[in-house]
Design an enzyme around this catalytic site. Sequence first.
Site, PDB file in Angstrom:
ATOM      1  N   ASP A 100      -3.375  -3.189  -1.111  1.00 44.38           N
ATOM      2  CA  ASP A 100      -3.021  -2.266  -2.172  1.00 44.38           C
ATOM      3  C   ASP A 100      -2.498  -3.093  -3.344  1.00 44.38           C
ATOM      4  O   ASP A 100      -2.161  -4.260  -3.185  1.00 44.38           O
ATOM      5  CB  ASP A 100      -1.956  -1.276  -1.677  1.00 44.38           C
ATOM      6  N   ASP A 275      -6.270   5.117   5.615  1.00 46.13           N
ATOM      7  CA  ASP A 275      -5.180   4.251   6.101  1.00 46.13           C
ATOM      8  C   ASP A 275      -3.979   5.129   6.329  1.00 46.13           C
ATOM      9  O   ASP A 275      -3.769   6.112   5.578  1.00 46.13           O
ATOM     10  CB  ASP A 275      -4.830   3.172   5.062  1.00 46.13           C
TER      11      ASP A 275
HETATM   12  C1  LIG Z   1       1.345   7.677   2.658  1.00 47.68           C
HETATM   13  N1  LIG Z   1       0.739   8.310   1.530  1.00 47.68           N
HETATM   14  C2  LIG Z   1       0.204   7.572   0.533  1.00 47.68           C
HETATM   15  N2  LIG Z   1      -0.255   8.119  -0.602  1.00 47.68           N
HETATM   16  C3  LIG Z   1      -0.654   7.105  -1.385  1.00 47.68           C
HETATM   17  C4  LIG Z   1      -1.136   7.082  -2.698  1.00 47.68           C
HETATM   18  C5  LIG Z   1      -1.399   5.843  -3.298  1.00 47.68           C
HETATM   19  C6  LIG Z   1      -1.830   5.783  -4.686  1.00 47.68           C
HETATM   20  O1  LIG Z   1      -2.007   6.802  -5.396  1.00 47.68           O
HETATM   21  N3  LIG Z   1      -2.023   4.560  -5.214  1.00 47.68           N
HETATM   22  C7  LIG Z   1      -1.862   3.394  -4.480  1.00 47.68           C
HETATM   23  N4  LIG Z   1      -2.099   2.215  -5.099  1.00 47.68           N
HETATM   24  N5  LIG Z   1      -1.473   3.403  -3.183  1.00 47.68           N
HETATM   25  C8  LIG Z   1      -1.214   4.618  -2.578  1.00 47.68           C
HETATM   26  C9  LIG Z   1      -0.737   4.640  -1.238  1.00 47.68           C
HETATM   27  C10 LIG Z   1      -0.515   3.359  -0.430  1.00 47.68           C
HETATM   28  C11 LIG Z   1      -1.695   3.059   0.477  1.00 47.68           C
HETATM   29  C12 LIG Z   1      -1.566   1.707   1.136  1.00 47.68           C
HETATM   30  C13 LIG Z   1      -0.447   1.393   1.910  1.00 47.68           C
HETATM   31  C14 LIG Z   1      -0.334   0.133   2.502  1.00 47.68           C
HETATM   32  C15 LIG Z   1      -1.327  -0.822   2.331  1.00 47.68           C
HETATM   33  C16 LIG Z   1      -2.463  -0.498   1.565  1.00 47.68           C
HETATM   34  C17 LIG Z   1      -2.579   0.762   0.970  1.00 47.68           C
HETATM   35  C18 LIG Z   1      -0.452   5.890  -0.675  1.00 47.68           C
HETATM   36  N6  LIG Z   1       0.082   6.221   0.549  1.00 47.68           N
END
Ligand SMILES: CNc1nc2cc3c(=O)[nH]c(N)nc3c(CCc3ccccc3)c2[nH]1
Length: 381
Positions: A100, A275
Site C-alpha cells: 500500500d 486483502d
Molecule cells: C480495512 N479497511 C480498509 N479500507 C481501506 C481503504 C484504503 C484506501 O482507500 N486507500 C489505501 N491506500 N489503502 C486502503 C486500505 C489499506 C489496505 C492495505 C492494508 C495493508 C497493506 C496493504 C493494503 C484500506 N483498508
Amino acid sequence: MNNPDPRQQTDFHYRLHATDGAARLGEVVTPRGVVRTPAFMPVGTAGTVKGMYPEQVRDLGADILLGNTYHLMLRPGAERVARLGGLHELMRWPHPILTDSGGFQVMSLAGLRKMSEKGVTFRSHIDGAYHELTPERSIEIQGLLGADIQMQLDECVRLPASRDEINRALQLSLRWAERSKRAFEAQPKGRALFGIVQGGDDAELRTQSARGLIDIDFPGYSIGGLAVGEPQAVMLAMLEVVTPILPKDKPRYLMGVGTPDDIIESVARGVDMFDCVMPTRAGRHAQAFTRFGKINLKNARHADDPRPLDAESDCPAARDYSRAYLHHLVRCEEMLGSMLLTWVNLAYYQSLMAGIRAAIAQGRFEAFKAEVKEGWARGDI
Ligand SMILES: CNc1nc2cc3c(=O)[nH]c(N)nc3c(CCc3ccccc3)c2[nH]1
C-alpha cells in the site's frame, strides 16, 4: 533499486479466463509469479504474516502477500530493506508482493498529521520522529521495498462524510494519481502501479473518480474508501457503480475487504483481489473461521470437546487439534493458540477462494454462494 531477475522480465498483465454473471475467473501475471483470481492476499504488515512461516502461507495457496509502506518505512526503513536485497529477499517470500502507499495507515495510526497538496507529514507512532509522505516518496519507498504491485498515494475519507469533503479528497487523490504515475516511470519494467478509486458513498463522485483514473490509465484499479465502517449494503452499492465502469481486461482490487460474506458478495460484483487483516487478527483473538461460521474458542463450552474444528479440513490445525486443546491454549494465552488459529483462518480463507474460482470455472457460482452461506447459517453443531 533491486531489479527482478531480468530472465523473468515478463510484463505485468491480467488474463480473464471465464465469467459467471459479474464474477470473474482470471490470473494476474507478474515478474515473480501468477496470482490466481479471485485472490485473497494475506497481510504481512511488518514483513511477516503474524504467526506464520512464509512456506506455510504459500502451502495454503496464497500467491501474493501484502506489505505495508507505513510500517516498513518507519522500521526497519526502506533504504535498509533495499540494502538487504529488498522485501522478497528479507522475508524469504519469492512470490509477488503488493504494497500500500501508506496514506491510509498514516490517517489511522500516526500522530500529528498535516495534509497538504504536497503530501502528508506525520509523527511516527513508534518513536515520534517526523516523516513526510508525498506521492513521489511513497513510490520511491515501494520501489526500494521491491513491490511487484504498488499503490498510488491517496486520501481515504472515513464515512460518514459530507459530499464536499468526499469530493475534495477525490480530486486530491486524482492529482496524486498523476504524480504517482510519473514517479513510477523510474522503476524497472514488469511492476505495476494501481490507481485507487475514491468517492465515498456517493455514486456520482465514485463515477468521476473511476473515469478520472481511467483517463490517466493504470494496469489495475483498486477500489478504496470502503471497509471504513459503512454498512455492507453501501459497500456493495458502490461496487455496482464502479466495477461496470472499470476496464474488463484489468484487475480490480477491493482494499481492506473483508469477511467471507463480504468477499463472496464482492466477487459476485466483479472484484478480483482482496486483502483483510481479519483472518490473522481474529486468530490472535481466539476466533476461528470455519465452514460452519465463526467459533470463539474462549467460550467455556469448548473445554471438554474432543472434536477438531473441522475433521474434513486439509489444514492440520483444523483437522488434528481438539477444541478442548485450542480452548486451553487461548485461555493460557499460549502463543501456539494464536499460531494454530491463524493457520486455521488463513486456510479457510484460501479454501473459500479456491472454491469460488472452481465454481466460476464450472458456471455454478450462485449455487456455490448459496451452499457456503447455508453452511455459515447452520452454525457450529
Ligand atoms: C480495512 N479497511 C480498509 N479500507 C481501506 C481503504 C484504503 C484506501 O482507500 N486507500 C489505501 N491506500 N489503502 C486502503 C486500505 C489499506 C489496505 C492495505 C492494508 C495493508 C497493506 C496493504 C493494503 C484500506 N483498508
